[in-house]
Motif scaffolding. Sequence first.
Motif, PDB file in Angstrom:
ATOM      1  N   LYS A  83       0.820  -1.206   0.000  1.00 21.50           N
ATOM      2  CA  LYS A  83       0.000   0.000   0.000  1.00 21.50           C
ATOM      3  C   LYS A  83       0.857   1.260   0.000  1.00 21.50           C
ATOM      4  CE  LYS A  83      -4.159  -2.002   1.985  1.00 21.50           C
ATOM      5  NZ  LYS A  83      -5.214  -1.920   3.035  1.00 21.50           N
ATOM      6  N   ARG A  84       2.161   1.094   0.242  1.00 25.31           N
ATOM      7  CA  ARG A  84       3.095   2.220   0.158  1.00 25.31           C
ATOM      8  C   ARG A  84       3.817   2.204  -1.186  1.00 25.31           C
ATOM      9  NH1 ARG A  84       7.476   3.184   4.835  1.00 25.31           N
ATOM     10  NH2 ARG A  84       5.560   3.884   5.892  1.00 25.31           N
ATOM     11  N   THR A  85       4.301   1.040  -1.581  1.00 25.71           N
ATOM     12  CA  THR A  85       4.940   0.879  -2.898  1.00 25.71           C
ATOM     13  C   THR A  85       4.104  -0.141  -3.660  1.00 25.71           C
ATOM     14  OG1 THR A  85       6.428  -0.816  -2.000  1.00 25.71           O
ATOM     15  CG2 THR A  85       7.233   1.442  -2.040  1.00 25.71           C
ATOM     16  N   ARG A  86       3.157   0.347  -4.415  1.00 24.84           N
ATOM     17  CA  ARG A  86       2.161  -0.517  -5.044  1.00 24.84           C
ATOM     18  C   ARG A  86       2.698  -1.197  -6.299  1.00 24.84           C
ATOM     19  NH1 ARG A  86      -2.842   0.091  -2.937  1.00 24.84           N
ATOM     20  NH2 ARG A  86      -3.266   1.950  -1.678  1.00 24.84           N
ATOM     21  N   PRO A  87       2.240  -2.431  -6.576  1.00 24.33           N
ATOM     22  CA  PRO A  87       2.508  -3.035  -7.883  1.00 24.33           C
ATOM     23  C   PRO A  87       2.047  -2.074  -8.975  1.00 24.33           C
ATOM     24  CG  PRO A  87       1.502  -4.622  -6.391  1.00 24.33           C
ATOM     25  CD  PRO A  87       1.430  -3.295  -5.701  1.00 24.33           C
ATOM     26  N   SER A  88       2.761  -2.049 -10.087  1.00 24.53           N
ATOM     27  CA  SER A  88       2.509  -1.008 -11.094  1.00 24.53           C
ATOM     28  C   SER A  88       1.068  -0.970 -11.589  1.00 24.53           C
ATOM     29  CB  SER A  88       3.465  -1.181 -12.275  1.00 24.53           C
ATOM     30  OG  SER A  88       3.246  -2.415 -12.937  1.00 24.53           O
ATOM     31  N   VAL A  89       0.467  -2.129 -11.824  1.00 22.85           N
ATOM     32  CA  VAL A  89      -0.903  -2.130 -12.347  1.00 22.85           C
ATOM     33  C   VAL A  89      -1.887  -1.625 -11.301  1.00 22.85           C
ATOM     34  CG1 VAL A  89      -1.361  -4.561 -11.741  1.00 22.85           C
ATOM     35  CG2 VAL A  89      -2.634  -3.465 -13.597  1.00 22.85           C
ATOM     36  N   ASP A  90      -1.627  -1.888 -10.043  1.00 24.29           N
ATOM     37  CA  ASP A  90      -2.467  -1.373  -8.967  1.00 24.29           C
ATOM     38  C   ASP A  90      -2.436   0.159  -8.975  1.00 24.29           C
ATOM     39  OD1 ASP A  90      -3.943  -1.046  -6.651  1.00 24.29           O
ATOM     40  OD2 ASP A  90      -2.379  -1.732  -5.299  1.00 24.29           O
ATOM     41  N   ALA A  91      -1.225   0.720  -9.073  1.00 23.93           N
ATOM     42  CA  ALA A  91      -1.095   2.176  -9.095  1.00 23.93           C
ATOM     43  C   ALA A  91      -1.822   2.786 -10.293  1.00 23.93           C
ATOM     44  CB  ALA A  91       0.387   2.558  -9.113  1.00 23.93           C
ATOM     45  N   LEU A  92      -1.709   2.146 -11.457  1.00 22.41           N
ATOM     46  CA  LEU A  92      -2.389   2.662 -12.650  1.00 22.41           C
ATOM     47  C   LEU A  92      -3.907   2.596 -12.495  1.00 22.41           C
ATOM     48  CD1 LEU A  92      -0.306   1.206 -15.625  1.00 22.41           C
ATOM     49  CD2 LEU A  92      -0.580   3.628 -15.038  1.00 22.41           C
ATOM     50  N   LEU A  93      -4.414   1.474 -12.008  1.00 21.41           N
ATOM     51  CA  LEU A  93      -5.859   1.324 -11.860  1.00 21.41           C
ATOM     52  C   LEU A  93      -6.436   2.375 -10.913  1.00 21.41           C
ATOM     53  CD1 LEU A  93      -6.095  -2.555 -11.783  1.00 21.41           C
ATOM     54  CD2 LEU A  93      -7.270  -1.065 -13.417  1.00 21.41           C
ATOM     55  N   ARG A  94      -5.681   2.770  -9.919  1.00 25.37           N
ATOM     56  CA  ARG A  94      -6.163   3.785  -8.982  1.00 25.37           C
ATOM     57  C   ARG A  94      -6.171   5.178  -9.604  1.00 25.37           C
ATOM     58  NH1 ARG A  94      -6.874   1.350  -4.108  1.00 25.37           N
ATOM     59  NH2 ARG A  94      -5.939  -0.729  -4.035  1.00 25.37           N
ATOM     60  N   ARG A  95      -5.416   5.356 -10.665  1.00 24.12           N
ATOM     61  CA  ARG A  95      -5.421   6.635 -11.371  1.00 24.12           C
ATOM     62  C   ARG A  95      -6.466   6.685 -12.481  1.00 24.12           C
ATOM     63  NH1 ARG A  95       0.586   8.764 -12.668  1.00 24.12           N
ATOM     64  NH2 ARG A  95      -0.680  10.582 -13.188  1.00 24.12           N
TER      65      ARG A  95
END
Length: 236
Positions: A83-95
């Motif tokens: 939740k601090r350093t997210r897997p890349s796809v997780d970070a993209l989906l949240r954007r």
Amino acid sequence: MSVNETSTPEEWLAAATVDPSVGALRPDYRALLVVAEGLRPGPSDAFSEELLAEAEAKACDPDQHPHITEWHEAFRAFGAKPKRTRPSVDALLRRAPEGLPRVDRLTDVYNAVSVAHVLPLGGEDLDLYVGPARLTRADGSETFALMSGGEPVTENPRAGEVVWRDDEGVTCRRWNWRQCVRTRLSQDTTRAFFVLDALGALDDTAVDEAGRALTAALVASSPGATTATRLVRPSA
């Protein structure tokens, strides 16, 4: 001339490895590796915009997708806090609800495929890569090049961290969290290397579909481009 320029895409892909130490963490891990040549780089355009808009429209809730859940588990297995350093796809989906980033046409293409198929996906400039790609666990002495405050900075990964690397250093930290600046795609990239990361929740058919979507988009955006692929698993 780099060694990557003197070998065929198939030869270069054949030299890529996933270390057994990674398999000990996640025996279900696979990576679909794609090399593309004859690419036409440039700024974001109508083609990449259409792909990103389609991906935004179909983006799932990362908190509800089993593949994202497995990636959080994989990050915790080597000591990362997802939740601090997210897997890349997780970070993209949240954007995605507010709009995915528009970076350049090649990066936009792979980000759109990542979101649409719910798997981490990264791209590197193959001409800037030194030697074969390998996924391993860091010992902490490796170098990782990034920019901080507009200035080049070199960091070291933590011991035990899962990293992609080449002969010169780490190219991507924490499996698929952050890429280095040394090998990143640019508006000069014509030869690229892409990594599609998968765990058990995504079967090989789904991984293959994502790979086909990526290669189709690359060829459509760069007529005359050629691609080669290889599915790799942790070595014994």
